[in-house]
Design an enzyme around this catalytic site. Structure first.
Site, mmCIF file in Angstrom:
data_model
loop_
_atom_site.group_PDB
_atom_site.id
_atom_site.type_symbol
_atom_site.label_atom_id
_atom_site.label_comp_id
_atom_site.label_asym_id
_atom_site.label_seq_id
_atom_site.Cartn_x
_atom_site.Cartn_y
_atom_site.Cartn_z
ATOM 1 N N GLY A 29 1.010 -1.267 0.011
ATOM 2 C CA GLY A 29 0.096 0.069 0.108
ATOM 3 C C GLY A 29 0.674 1.221 0.149
ATOM 4 C CG ASN A 30 -0.372 4.580 -1.419
ATOM 5 O OD1 ASN A 30 -1.177 5.349 -0.886
ATOM 6 N ND2 ASN A 30 -0.942 3.452 -2.585
ATOM 7 N NE ARG A 31 4.929 6.424 4.784
ATOM 8 C CZ ARG A 31 5.078 5.852 5.855
ATOM 9 N NH1 ARG A 31 4.068 5.626 6.765
ATOM 10 N NH2 ARG A 31 6.090 4.946 6.322
ATOM 11 C CB SER A 32 -2.648 8.016 -0.543
ATOM 12 O OG SER A 32 -3.901 8.823 -0.861
ATOM 13 C CB ALA A 96 -1.496 7.204 -3.846
#
Ligand code: C5P
Length: 224
Positions: A29-32, A96
């Site tokens: 995943g990502n930090r969005s 993102a």
């Protein structure tokens, strides 16, 4: 504020960050957080648009008065956007999106005793949704993408945004600096909105709502 300049306009916003499963309990995943996309959906709603918010793993609640479509993976996000885009006037890709996903997804939880001290996860490229929308025949919606940059000076940021607009055939790219206090997860944001020629359509620094209004005004200006 108070302007209903998007009345009768159909706007699709993608928000949040995709998750690509590795096994039933793990993902890439990502930090969005989804805050910028949700602010865009709220701003578009308040300007009178019919809004579809396609939200991937939002950390914030979707606003009332918009059609909310929850998704998680890139494949789901793509289906949500591509199936609705023929009816849209403006698409803002604030989500993102993971560039890669695991080739195989384990059906049971991966175990340390089975994998040992080190192992690899093979990744394969995901479709680029914005570029795919950009390839559609006319008429197509006004396409706005984002470019998150962690370094580079102002001129370099514009050049990177212009290059991205050109490659993806997007009308506008909102280049945002993601560092401490700005960008992912933060309350504030700072964007420069450019086209493929490097022309700056707007600059905005402030709350994500202020940035959202600047982006929507610029998108409206593309075919006004
Ligand atoms: O190429 P890059 O990931 O920096 O481009 C970011 C922009 O492209 C964002 O608007 C994002 O939503 C979109 N994107 C996409 N599909 C991908 C990767 C990014 O639509 N696979």
């Amino acid at each position: 504020a108070g302007s209903r300049d998007l009345a009768g306009t159909r706007v699709i916003i993608t928000a949040g960050g995709t998750r690509e499963p590795i096994d039933p309990v793990r993902f890439i995943g990502n930090r969005s957080s989804g805050k910028q996309g949700v602010a865009l959906a709220e701003a578009a709603r308040d300007r009178g648009a019919d809004v579809v918010l396609i939200g991937a793993n939002l950390e914030v609640a979707p606003p009332v008065g918009v059609d909310f479509v929850p998704v998680s993976t890139v494949a789901e996000l793509r289906d949500g956007v591509v199936s609705r885009s023929p009816d849209a006037d403006i698409v803002v890709m604030a989500a993102a999106v993971s560039d890669y996903r695991p080739v195989t997804v384990a059906t049971t939880k991966m175990k340390k005793d089975a994998e040992g001290d080190s192992f690899s996860i093979e990744l394969t490229a995901n479709p680029d949704i914005l570029a795919e929308l950009g390839q559609r025949q006319h008429p197509r919606p006004v396409l706005v993408g984002f470019a998150a940059e962690t370094e580079a000076d102002a001129g370099e940021l514009i050049a990177r945004g212009a290059g991205k607009a050109e490659r993806k055939n997007a009308d506008l790219i909102a280049v945002n600096r993601v560092d401490e206090g700005r960008g992912f997860g933060a309350a504030d944001n700072e964007v420069t909105i450019v086209d493929r020629y490097g022309e700056v359509h707007a600059r905005a620094a402030g709350s994500k709502r202020e940035v959202a209004d600047a982006i929507l005004a610029a998108a409206r200006g593309v075919r006004a």
